[in-house]
Design an enzyme around this catalytic site. Structure first.
Site, PDB file in Angstrom:
ATOM      1  N   ARG A  48       0.810  -1.383  -0.239  1.00 16.41           N
ATOM      2  CA  ARG A  48       0.082   0.139   0.087  1.00 16.41           C
ATOM      3  C   ARG A  48       0.723   1.349   0.108  1.00 16.41           C
ATOM      4  NH1 ARG A  48       2.385   2.208   3.710  1.00 16.41           N
ATOM      5  NH2 ARG A  48       0.735   3.969   3.108  1.00 16.41           N
ATOM      6  N   GLY A  49       0.142   2.398  -0.038  1.00 17.31           N
ATOM      7  CA  GLY A  49       0.583   3.758  -0.598  1.00 17.31           C
ATOM      8  C   GLY A  49       1.294   3.844  -2.008  1.00 17.31           C
ATOM      9  N   ALA A  50       0.625   4.814  -2.294  1.00 17.34           N
ATOM     10  CA  ALA A  50       0.671   5.344  -3.808  1.00 17.34           C
ATOM     11  C   ALA A  50       2.170   5.015  -4.403  1.00 17.34           C
ATOM     12  CB  ALA A  50       0.476   6.593  -3.949  1.00 17.34           C
ATOM     13  N   ARG A 107      -7.660  -0.598  -6.444  1.00 14.20           N
ATOM     14  CA  ARG A 107      -7.948   0.593  -5.572  1.00 14.20           C
ATOM     15  C   ARG A 107      -7.763   1.557  -6.464  1.00 14.20           C
ATOM     16  NH1 ARG A 107      -4.229   1.105  -0.426  1.00 14.20           N
ATOM     17  NH2 ARG A 107      -6.511   1.998   0.152  1.00 14.20           N
ATOM     18  N   GLN A 165      -1.364   2.269   9.786  1.00 17.52           N
ATOM     19  CA  GLN A 165      -0.723   2.504   9.084  1.00 17.52           C
ATOM     20  C   GLN A 165       0.895   3.596   9.346  1.00 17.52           C
ATOM     21  OE1 GLN A 165      -3.654   3.356   7.485  1.00 17.52           O
ATOM     22  NE2 GLN A 165      -4.105   2.380   5.703  1.00 17.52           N
ATOM     23  N   ASP A 214      -2.085  10.551  -2.071  1.00 20.26           N
ATOM     24  CA  ASP A 214      -2.885   9.465  -2.827  1.00 20.26           C
ATOM     25  C   ASP A 214      -2.948  10.397  -4.516  1.00 20.26           C
ATOM     26  OD1 ASP A 214      -3.670   8.313  -0.498  1.00 20.26           O
ATOM     27  OD2 ASP A 214      -3.417   6.889  -1.766  1.00 20.26           O
ATOM     28  N   ASN A 263      -5.996  12.289  -0.044  1.00 24.09           N
ATOM     29  CA  ASN A 263      -4.820  11.634   1.006  1.00 24.09           C
ATOM     30  C   ASN A 263      -5.644  10.805   2.320  1.00 24.09           C
ATOM     31  OD1 ASN A 263      -2.069  10.631   1.869  1.00 24.09           O
ATOM     32  ND2 ASN A 263      -1.980  11.763   3.927  1.00 24.09           N
ATOM     33  N   LYS A 264      -4.863   9.774   3.233  1.00 19.02           N
ATOM     34  CA  LYS A 264      -5.200   9.043   4.143  1.00 19.02           C
ATOM     35  C   LYS A 264      -6.661   9.252   4.621  1.00 19.02           C
ATOM     36  CE  LYS A 264      -5.199   5.657   4.476  1.00 19.02           C
ATOM     37  NZ  LYS A 264      -6.361   4.883   3.320  1.00 19.02           N
TER      38      LYS A 264
HETATM   39  O1  MRU Z   1      -4.718   3.097   1.991  1.00 20.04           O
HETATM   40  P1  MRU Z   1      -3.406   3.525   2.199  1.00 20.04           P
HETATM   41  O2  MRU Z   1      -2.430   3.070   3.340  1.00 20.04           O
HETATM   42  O3  MRU Z   1      -2.592   2.995   0.656  1.00 20.04           O
HETATM   43  O4  MRU Z   1      -3.309   4.893   2.299  1.00 20.04           O
HETATM   44  C1  MRU Z   1      -2.134   4.864   1.538  1.00 20.04           C
HETATM   45  C2  MRU Z   1      -1.726   6.717   1.751  1.00 20.04           C
HETATM   46  O5  MRU Z   1      -2.723   8.371   2.016  1.00 20.04           O
HETATM   47  C3  MRU Z   1      -0.584   8.050   2.136  1.00 20.04           C
HETATM   48  O6  MRU Z   1      -0.829   8.629   3.076  1.00 20.04           O
HETATM   49  C4  MRU Z   1      -0.352   7.833   0.551  1.00 20.04           C
HETATM   50  O7  MRU Z   1      -0.052   6.765  -0.091  1.00 20.04           O
HETATM   51  C5  MRU Z   1       0.806   8.967   0.056  1.00 20.04           C
HETATM   52  S1  MRU Z   1       2.001   9.180   1.130  1.00 20.04           S
HETATM   53  C6  MRU Z   1       3.753   7.394  -0.471  1.00 20.04           C
END
Ligand code: MRU
Length: 334
Positions: free
Chosen positions: A32-34, A75, A183, A224, A234-235
């Protein structure tokens, strides 16, 4: 890839042998993470090339188009995923004019590796720009996980923190635990342990207290997807954090590689927001007991939109962008 669902208890590396397995791993948040899911999808698509039995480039492209759709659907919010898949598909289409199918397969694998290597270099450039904004003695509130785990390596917002620390700045991180998937508490705290950077975990609803009482000097997070006007998805929880920071005049930066910027969308309201299984909210336990009553319902939007007016700046690999973002942001996307 590292199975991020098992950290910090177990560091397990898992392998996949088909693009469908990679898509499932992205959906299930093994990775996970963009930027990390962008790179995973790129390798997933390269894998699809080797899975295909096609002899001709035309048949190969047809198989890859199908795999690209599966990967893109895994996703919806992080634009890096579609960006990476489109980049590999463009390479496939370009080479298929002059190269045999096996050459295209090899070229896609090396394109995925190039994309992954570039991600690390981009993060380090971005971190160097961002670290200039961090002062000796700063306490920084950080949301979600934006570190090496969320990227190929180094990280976005956490990469800035890492570089500032390596420059010798004495900093402290308040780590939002980041409900519901935690996370922050699980992954960011684990990374900060490895780097030896001082931190404390806070529950998400504590950040307003720390910002208002003068105990935090910066807020950093990733994104993201950023729209053309600088609104960022973002999250979930980022919006409330940014609001509290704005109300207390605390500088707030989104750290965003240009692969995360989607100039095709005029504003954040157009960014698709993933809604995940309510079980992620409901199945948490406290002292070994389920928290929510059986039969309870929940909502689980995974991201929110932070409007550009709440951001002091957006850190990219090409420099720090300041308002007006609608005018300035496109100039930083090369
Ligand atoms: O749902 P996730 O854990 O994939 O979400 C990730 C985030 O929201 C991060 O803050 C985002 O990808 C940016 S940082 C690499």
């Amino acid at each position: 890839m590292i199975d991020q669902r098992r950290l910090p208890e177990v560091l397990e590396i898992v392998s996949y042998h088909s693009h469908a397995e990679v898509a499932q791993a992205i959906k299930g948040m093994v990775v996970r993470g963009a930027p990390a899911i962008g790179a995973a999808a790129a390798f997933g698509l390269a894998l699809a090339g080797f899975e295909s039995r096609a002899q001709t480039t035309r048949d190969l492209l047809a198989d890859m188009e199908a795999a690209a759709s599966t990967l893109k659907a895994s996703r919806p919010t992080a634009v890096n995923l579609a960006w990476a898949v489109d980049r590999l598909m463009a390479t496939a289409v370009r080479l298929s004019v002059s190269q045999p199918a096996d050459e295209v397969r090899q070229a896609l694998l090396s394109e995925a590796q190039t994309l992954a290597d570039e991600d690390v270099a981009i993060n380090q450039r971005m971190a160097a720009h961002g670290a200039e904004l961090i002062a000796h003695g700063d306490t920084i509130i950080h949301h979600c996980n934006t570190g090496a785990l969320a990227t190929v390596d180094w990280g976005t917002a956490l990469g800035v923190i890492r570089t500032a620390w390596e420059q010798g700045k004495k900093i402290h991180v308040l780590v939002d635990e980041t409900r519901p998937r935690l996370q922050g508490a699980r992954l960011t705290a684990w990374e900060l342990e490895q780097y030896g950077i001082p931190y404390e975990i806070i529950s998400d609803n504590m950040s307003g207290y720390f910002l208002r009482s003068g105990q935090a000097q910066k807020v950093l997070f990733g994104a993201d997807r950023a729209a053309a006007n600088g609104d960022v998805a973002n999250k979930i929880g980022t919006y409330m954090l940014a609001l509290a920071a704005y109300d207390n005049s605390i500088p707030t930066y989104a750290v965003v590689p240009t692969s995360t910027i989607d100039l095709s969308l005029a504003h954040g309201g157009l960014i698709p927001i993933e809604e995940r299984d309510p079980a992620e909210v409901l199945d948490i336990q406290f002292q070994g007991e389920r928290v929510a009553p059986l039969g309870a319902k929940a909502r689980n939007p995974a991201f929110d939109i932070t409007p550009n007016r709440l951001l002091t700046g957006i850190v990219t690999e090409n420099g720090v962008v300041y308002p007006p973002f609608d005018l300035n942001l496109p100039m930083f996307v090369k």
